[in-house]
Design an enzyme around this catalytic site. Structure first.
Site, PDB file in Angstrom:
ATOM      1  CE1 TYR A 139       1.007   1.038   4.828  1.00  9.21           C
ATOM      2  CE2 TYR A 139       2.485  -0.702   5.004  1.00  9.21           C
ATOM      3  CZ  TYR A 139       1.274  -0.026   4.265  1.00  9.21           C
ATOM      4  OH  TYR A 139       0.984  -0.713   3.319  1.00  9.21           O
ATOM      5  CE  LYS A 187     -10.315  11.688  -1.153  1.00 10.53           C
ATOM      6  NZ  LYS A 187     -10.924  11.521  -2.341  1.00 10.53           N
ATOM      7  CG  ASP A 219     -10.638   9.965  -5.788  1.00 13.30           C
ATOM      8  OD1 ASP A 219      -9.508  10.692  -5.730  1.00 13.30           O
ATOM      9  OD2 ASP A 219     -11.546  10.566  -5.303  1.00 13.30           O
ATOM     10  CG  ASP A 243       0.580  -1.393   0.124  1.00 13.61           C
ATOM     11  OD1 ASP A 243       1.182  -2.178  -0.386  1.00 13.61           O
ATOM     12  OD2 ASP A 243      -0.475  -1.667   0.745  1.00 13.61           O
ATOM     13  CG  ASP A 247      -0.697  -4.752  -4.626  1.00 12.65           C
ATOM     14  OD1 ASP A 247       0.504  -4.643  -4.441  1.00 12.65           O
ATOM     15  OD2 ASP A 247      -1.408  -5.782  -4.091  1.00 12.65           O
TER      16      ASP A 247
HETATM   17  C1  IPM Z   1       4.359  -4.233   0.067  1.00 10.27           C
HETATM   18  C2  IPM Z   1       3.482  -5.188   1.252  1.00 10.27           C
HETATM   19  C3  IPM Z   1       4.022  -4.709   2.441  1.00 10.27           C
HETATM   20  C4  IPM Z   1       3.564  -3.100   2.738  1.00 10.27           C
HETATM   21  C5  IPM Z   1       3.363  -5.434   3.697  1.00 10.27           C
HETATM   22  C6  IPM Z   1       3.632  -7.011   3.347  1.00 10.27           C
HETATM   23  C7  IPM Z   1       3.695  -4.914   4.978  1.00 10.27           C
HETATM   24  O1  IPM Z   1       2.291  -5.121   0.751  1.00 10.27           O
HETATM   25  O2  IPM Z   1       5.689  -4.175   0.204  1.00 10.27           O
HETATM   26  O3  IPM Z   1       3.755  -3.583  -0.824  1.00 10.27           O
HETATM   27  O4  IPM Z   1       2.200  -2.974   2.836  1.00 10.27           O
HETATM   28  O5  IPM Z   1       4.301  -2.350   2.577  1.00 10.27           O
HETATM   29 MG    MG Z   2       1.764  -3.938  -0.907  1.00  7.82          MG
END
Ligand code: IPM
Ligand code: MG
Length: 380
Positions: A139, A187, A219, A243, A247
């Site tokens: 990032y 990884k 993975d 990240d 999710d």
């Molecule tokens: C998160 C989001 C952010 C990230 C984006 C919006 C920049 O996906 O906080 O998980 O990737 O950190």
């Molecule tokens: Mg995210």
């Protein structure tokens, strides 16, 4: 106590309004004085001709005791260069405040065992904490860019021993208040950064002989989160892997809309739901405010040191979910659901009610600590 609200884009303003309502209910129930200030961030700032993270917002963030952010991201600004995108604000505020430790708890709430895609018996007992490194890796790594002819692009993944060590300590410390298990995800079969990561984590682990450490490739970890989510306690990982895995964790516990997060450093603290701005449902009173409300609970706990208050908010969320209240993301086939505002109002009402019941209980038996606060004290 100064709380800075950064509603941002899409569903951000709706879920932050819900969380504010809950914080007001906490203030009323406990006699606290919370002062709320609101500033622009992301597309909301760009729309007014300001940079995605205006100076005034950053100054207010530095001055606040805790920051609650909704979401940033707006399709209208998707084509600008990276510094003019709403997301740039988030990256910059994390970096400026040195919020390197991102805690993302994902657990199955009572009553939601069958809300996700997994079989309830597979999901049962899931309660993991993803500790994501937040100010390094791909990032932020330099050099980065797109070539002049537009035909190639590059990013840099870079980690220093110091960056890995401080996030590893956060994970081990957190594990001590939980099941004393850390899974470090990397990884290392391919990446040098991961090999350094693994070595530093092993070094740090020597200071935590009471915590069991294991290592997993990212993975394999993604697969195991889907197959056996309850096998995890603390997952420690770098920025991009965290990240992605968070999710996935949101999806399996029923909805990404449920997940809160805390971004901590050695000073400031920012709290935000893990979900994004969801422009497709923005302004429709359809978003799930629980991720934002649970983030407010984390703010109470981590930024303000109000543990009982944080426990009560989480208990109120549990109460309304058990009672069957669902936002749209939590139902299938058009089953009945409530809007963002109604969900937040119900949680606020449950707080007032619970607090009333607690003081009754205290009057009856002044020295009895409720079992609930004992258990919740182990939460992140
Ligand atoms: C998160 C989001 C952010 C990230 C984006 C919006 C920049 O996906 O906080 O998980 O990737 O950190
Ligand atoms: Mg995210």
């Amino acid at each position: 106590m100064q709380i800075l609200l950064l509603p941002g884009d899409g569903i951000g303003p709706e879920v932050v309004a819900g969380a504010k309502r809950v914080l007001e209910a906490v203030a009323a129930a406990f006699g606290h004085q919370f002062t709320f200030r609101e500033e622009l961030i992301g597309g909301a700032a760009l729309r007014r001709g300001l940079p995605p993270l205006p100076e005034s917002t950053l100054a207010a963030a530095r001055a606040a005791d805790g920051i609650l952010l909704g979401a940033v991201g707006d399709p209208e600004f998707d084509t600008g260069d990276s510094s003019r995108r709403p997301e740039a604000a988030l990256l910059k505020i994390r970096r400026e405040l040195n919020l390197y430790a991102n805690l993302r708890p994902a657990r199955v709430w009572a009553g939601l065992e069958d809300a996700g895609p997994l079989k309830p018996e597979v999901l049962a007992g899931t309660d993991m904490l993803i500790v994501r490194e937040l100010t390094g890796g791909l990032y932020y790594g330099e050099p980065r860019g797109i070539s002049e002819d537009g035909n190639s692009a590059h990013n840099t993944m870079r980690y220093s021993r110091m960056e890995i060590e401080r996030i590893a300590r956060r994970a081990f410390d957190a594990a001590r208040g939980r099941l004393q298990r850390v899974t470090s995800v990397d990884k290392a079969n391919v990446l040098e950064t991961s090999r350094l990561w693994r070595q530093v984590v092993i070094d740090v682990a020597r200071d935590y002989p009471d915590v069991r450490l294991d290592h997993m490739y990212v993975d394999a970890c993604a697969m195991k989160i889907a197959l056996a989510p309850s096998s995890f306690d603390v997952i420690l990982t770098e920025n991009l892997f965290g990240d992605i895995l968070s999710d996935e964790a949101g999806a399996i516990v029923g909805s990404l809309g449920l997940l809160p997060s805390a971004s901590l450093g050695d000073g400031g603290a920012l709290f935000e739901p893990v979900h994004g701005s969801a422009p497709d449902i923005a302004g429709k009173n359809a978003a799930n405010p629980i991720g934002a409300i649970a983030s407010a609970a984390m703010l109470l706990r981590h930024a303000l040191g109000l543990n009982t208050e944080a426990d009560i908010v989480e208990h109120a969320i549990e109460t309304v979910l058990r009672a069957g209240l669902r936002t749209r993301d939590l139902v299938t086939n058009g089953a009945p659901s409530v809007g963002t505002g109604a969900m937040a109002a119900a949680i606020a009402a449950a707080i007032a009610q619970q607090r009333g019941a607690d003081s009754e209980e205290r009057r009856a038996a002044p020295s009895t600590r409720s079992a609930r606060s004992g258990r919740a004290a182990t939460r992140p």
